[in-house]
Design a protein around this motif. Structure first.
Motif, PDB file in Angstrom:
ATOM      1  N   SER A 180       5.794  -4.919  -6.337  1.00  0.00           N
ATOM      2  CA  SER A 180       6.732  -3.909  -5.821  1.00  0.00           C
ATOM      3  C   SER A 180       7.264  -4.258  -4.436  1.00  0.00           C
ATOM      4  N   SER A 181       6.419  -4.874  -3.602  1.00  0.00           N
ATOM      5  CA  SER A 181       6.816  -5.152  -2.220  1.00  0.00           C
ATOM      6  C   SER A 181       6.881  -6.633  -1.893  1.00  0.00           C
ATOM      7  N   ASN A 182       6.471  -7.490  -2.833  1.00  0.00           N
ATOM      8  CA  ASN A 182       6.430  -8.938  -2.628  1.00  0.00           C
ATOM      9  C   ASN A 182       5.553  -9.316  -1.427  1.00  0.00           C
ATOM     10  N   SER A 183       4.513  -8.502  -1.191  1.00  0.00           N
ATOM     11  CA  SER A 183       3.613  -8.751  -0.067  1.00  0.00           C
ATOM     12  C   SER A 183       2.303  -9.361  -0.569  1.00  0.00           C
ATOM     13  N   PRO A 184       1.615 -10.142   0.288  1.00  0.00           N
ATOM     14  CA  PRO A 184       0.402 -10.843  -0.143  1.00  0.00           C
ATOM     15  C   PRO A 184      -0.788  -9.903  -0.286  1.00  0.00           C
ATOM     16  N   GLY A 185      -1.702 -10.259  -1.199  1.00  0.00           N
ATOM     17  CA  GLY A 185      -2.911  -9.483  -1.397  1.00  0.00           C
ATOM     18  C   GLY A 185      -4.059 -10.365  -1.837  1.00  0.00           C
ATOM     19  N   LEU A 186      -5.229  -9.755  -2.000  1.00  0.00           N
ATOM     20  CA  LEU A 186      -6.422 -10.429  -2.490  1.00  0.00           C
ATOM     21  C   LEU A 186      -6.976  -9.647  -3.670  1.00  0.00           C
ATOM     22  N   CYS A 187      -7.464 -10.344  -4.688  1.00  0.00           N
ATOM     23  CA  CYS A 187      -8.069  -9.685  -5.842  1.00  0.00           C
ATOM     24  C   CYS A 187      -9.457  -9.173  -5.463  1.00  0.00           C
ATOM     25  N   LYS A 188      -9.638  -7.845  -5.548  1.00  0.00           N
ATOM     26  CA  LYS A 188     -10.914  -7.219  -5.213  1.00  0.00           C
ATOM     27  C   LYS A 188     -11.255  -6.179  -6.271  1.00  0.00           C
ATOM     28  N   THR A 209     -13.431  -0.585  -6.351  1.00  0.00           N
ATOM     29  CA  THR A 209     -14.328   0.151  -5.450  1.00  0.00           C
ATOM     30  C   THR A 209     -14.336  -0.422  -4.041  1.00  0.00           C
ATOM     31  N   GLN A 210     -13.825  -1.645  -3.866  1.00  0.00           N
ATOM     32  CA  GLN A 210     -13.839  -2.304  -2.568  1.00  0.00           C
ATOM     33  C   GLN A 210     -12.465  -2.278  -1.889  1.00  0.00           C
ATOM     34  N   CYS A 211     -11.513  -1.585  -2.484  1.00  0.00           N
ATOM     35  CA  CYS A 211     -10.166  -1.518  -1.910  1.00  0.00           C
ATOM     36  C   CYS A 211      -9.768  -0.055  -1.761  1.00  0.00           C
ATOM     37  N   LYS A 212     -10.025   0.502  -0.587  1.00  0.00           N
ATOM     38  CA  LYS A 212      -9.833   1.935  -0.365  1.00  0.00           C
ATOM     39  C   LYS A 212      -8.369   2.353  -0.533  1.00  0.00           C
ATOM     40  N   GLU A 213      -7.447   1.539  -0.053  1.00  0.00           N
ATOM     41  CA  GLU A 213      -6.036   1.923  -0.118  1.00  0.00           C
ATOM     42  C   GLU A 213      -5.583   2.119  -1.556  1.00  0.00           C
ATOM     43  N   ILE A 214      -5.929   1.163  -2.438  1.00  0.00           N
ATOM     44  CA  ILE A 214      -5.533   1.272  -3.840  1.00  0.00           C
ATOM     45  C   ILE A 214      -6.314   2.393  -4.525  1.00  0.00           C
ATOM     46  N   ARG A 215      -7.591   2.543  -4.168  1.00  0.00           N
ATOM     47  CA  ARG A 215      -8.407   3.594  -4.768  1.00  0.00           C
ATOM     48  C   ARG A 215      -7.835   4.973  -4.462  1.00  0.00           C
ATOM     49  N   ASP A 216      -7.400   5.198  -3.216  1.00  0.00           N
ATOM     50  CA  ASP A 216      -6.804   6.481  -2.843  1.00  0.00           C
ATOM     51  C   ASP A 216      -5.507   6.725  -3.615  1.00  0.00           C
ATOM     52  N   CYS A 231      -5.150  -5.933  -7.129  1.00  0.00           N
ATOM     53  CA  CYS A 231      -4.485  -6.688  -6.066  1.00  0.00           C
ATOM     54  C   CYS A 231      -4.480  -5.809  -4.823  1.00  0.00           C
ATOM     55  N   CYS A 232      -5.401  -6.089  -3.909  1.00  0.00           N
ATOM     56  CA  CYS A 232      -5.586  -5.279  -2.700  1.00  0.00           C
ATOM     57  C   CYS A 232      -4.739  -5.862  -1.570  1.00  0.00           C
ATOM     58  N   PRO A 233      -3.963  -5.050  -0.867  1.00  0.00           N
ATOM     59  CA  PRO A 233      -3.100  -5.571   0.204  1.00  0.00           C
ATOM     60  C   PRO A 233      -3.897  -6.366   1.242  1.00  0.00           C
ATOM     61  N   LYS A 234      -3.369  -7.536   1.584  1.00  0.00           N
ATOM     62  CA  LYS A 234      -4.022  -8.371   2.594  1.00  0.00           C
ATOM     63  C   LYS A 234      -3.746  -7.828   3.984  1.00  0.00           C
ATOM     64  N   THR A 235      -2.569  -7.259   4.169  1.00  0.00           N
ATOM     65  CA  THR A 235      -2.207  -6.628   5.433  1.00  0.00           C
ATOM     66  C   THR A 235      -1.935  -5.158   5.173  1.00  0.00           C
ATOM     67  N   ARG A 236      -2.101  -4.346   6.186  1.00  0.00           N
ATOM     68  CA  ARG A 236      -1.929  -2.902   6.018  1.00  0.00           C
ATOM     69  C   ARG A 236      -0.497  -2.556   5.652  1.00  0.00           C
ATOM     70  N   ARG A 237      -0.345  -1.732   4.650  1.00  0.00           N
ATOM     71  CA  ARG A 237       0.965  -1.223   4.271  1.00  0.00           C
ATOM     72  C   ARG A 237       1.319  -0.038   5.156  1.00  0.00           C
ATOM     73  N   PRO A 238       2.462  -0.075   5.840  1.00  0.00           N
ATOM     74  CA  PRO A 238       2.867   1.096   6.628  1.00  0.00           C
ATOM     75  C   PRO A 238       2.879   2.341   5.761  1.00  0.00           C
ATOM     76  N   GLY A 239       2.231   3.376   6.215  1.00  0.00           N
ATOM     77  CA  GLY A 239       2.136   4.624   5.465  1.00  0.00           C
ATOM     78  C   GLY A 239       0.771   4.850   4.859  1.00  0.00           C
ATOM     79  N   SER A 240      -0.024   3.783   4.683  1.00  0.00           N
ATOM     80  CA  SER A 240      -1.335   3.951   4.047  1.00  0.00           C
ATOM     81  C   SER A 240      -2.272   4.792   4.901  1.00  0.00           C
ATOM     82  N   ILE A 241      -2.225   4.611   6.218  1.00  0.00           N
ATOM     83  CA  ILE A 241      -3.078   5.417   7.099  1.00  0.00           C
ATOM     84  C   ILE A 241      -2.634   6.874   7.055  1.00  0.00           C
TER      85      ILE A 241
END
Length: 357
Positions: free
Chosen positions: A30-38, A41-48, A70-80
């Motif tokens: 969706s955003s063409n941004s880098p991530g890591l496969c996790k 349960t270990q990726c709070k942003e996606i879990r929320d 695919c867990c964001p490698k860098t913080r997505r603006p708006g996630s906080i």
């Protein structure tokens, strides 16, 4: 025996496959941004996003029945902001007494309920010539210790110093009940705001101490999407109640306004001398009362344009989509508001710095 060895081999291969997936690089489609496969349960942003906003995750694979996402490698603006929104909702009262009610008709507005807009704030200014304190700008509580307002509300004028005090918890300015008055310790205007300009008109006020969270004092959520997916917004403020004159209201007023399309708003201001860039859709959003005599007015500036948060997980909560910035008179041309979603990362970096890495 052979069947047993086959099962062991399959399980071993699955474990190796899973281990190879976890930690692999991935790209968010969706955003063409880098991530890591996790593991989920270990990726709070996606879990929320899954639990509270019912968004399906982008998966890399599975470990048993558990998704590897695919867990964001860098913080997505708006996630906080989204995470904090869920946290603040725990202070919500029951649905039937949270005060939500769309109003059809601030100029042409109705009085707000006592706990209907618990994020509403008033900024108090000390007169240079007396001890009088004047409540001149509005704002929105967005964290335990920060109020969001317009940048032009933060500066000293010929008559008043910058904001010294913030009032929270009341709808009537003189009401002693549920009242919280807290000193201002820091004022931050957006770095691209130029005094006297109408662009990047957004700022933050830091309070001397955290607010006491109650049903009458609770932060609003921030709207993080660049597109506003509704047709109406609600403006709130203690500003003038007449289109001519400066009769301020002692009571918090609310009014439903149409969100005006960019072209119509631009046409209304095409001859304005202080708009060298015109109305900039990315950073501004316009509102108006259409054919009805409804609008924001003097004294509402800095206050929010808000919409109801749509998730069931955030009942009785508003999203702030705009900050009342400027207009032409009080009823006529659309009012122009600062579009909050454009500035989400800047807000998060200041308000929640420990989460912004």
């Amino acid at each position: 025996m052979l069947k047993f060895l086959f099962i062991i081999t399959v399980i071993s291969l699955q474990n190796i496959y899973t281990q190879e997936i976890i930690g692999n690089s991935c790209t968010h489609e969706s955003s063409n941004s880098p991530g890591l496969c996790k593991l989920l349960t270990q990726c709070k942003e996606i879990r929320d996003q899954v639990v509270f906003f019912h968004k399906l995750p982008q998966t890399c694979g599975f470990e048993g029945t558990q998704a590897i996402v695919c867990c964001p490698k860098t913080r997505r603006p708006g996630s906080i902001s989204e995470s904090k929104c869920l946290e603040y909702v725990s202070y919500t009262q029951e649905k039937e007494i949270c005060g939500h009610k769309i109003v059809k008709r601030i100029v042409g507005g109705d009085r707000a309920g006592s706990a209907e807009f618990p994020h509403m704030a008033l900024l108090g200014y000390q007169s240079k010539n007396s001890d009088n304190l004047r409540w001149l700008c509005g704002g929105s509580l967005i964290s335990e210790q920060h109020v969001l307002t317009t940048a032009h509300c933060l500066f000293t004028s010929s008559q008043f110093d910058g904001p010294k005090l913030v009032l929270l918890g009341v709808t009537n300015i003189n009401d002693p009940n549920h009242r919280q008055e807290i000193k201002v310790v820091e004022k931050v205007a957006h770095p691209d705001y130029k005094r006297g300009s109408v662009y990047n008109d957004i700022g933050l006020v830091k309070l001397e101490k955290p607010v006491e969270m109650t049903s009458y004092v609770r932060p609003a959520c921030l709207y993080t999407d660049s597109v506003i997916h509704v047709t109406d917004g609600i403006a709130t403020g203690w500003g003038s109640t007449e289109s001519v004159g400066r009769s301020k209201s002692e009571n918090l007023l609310k009014v439903t306004l149409k969100i005006i399309d960019h072209q119509t708003c631009s046409d209304s201001y095409k001859n304005a001398t202080n708009l060298d860039k015109g109305i900039v859709n990315d950073i501004q959003v316009c509102t108006g009362g259409g054919n009805e005599r409804k609008d924001t007015c003097q004294g509402d500036t800095g206050g929010p344009i808000q919409i109801y948060h749509s998730s069931d997980a955030t009942l009785c909560t508003y999203d702030v989509v705009g900050l009342i910035s400027f207009g032409r008179a009080c009823v006529g041309a659309p009012s122009v508001n600062t579009r909050v979603s454009y500035y989400i990362k800047w807000i998060e970096d200041i308000v929640w710095p420990d989460n912004s890495q």
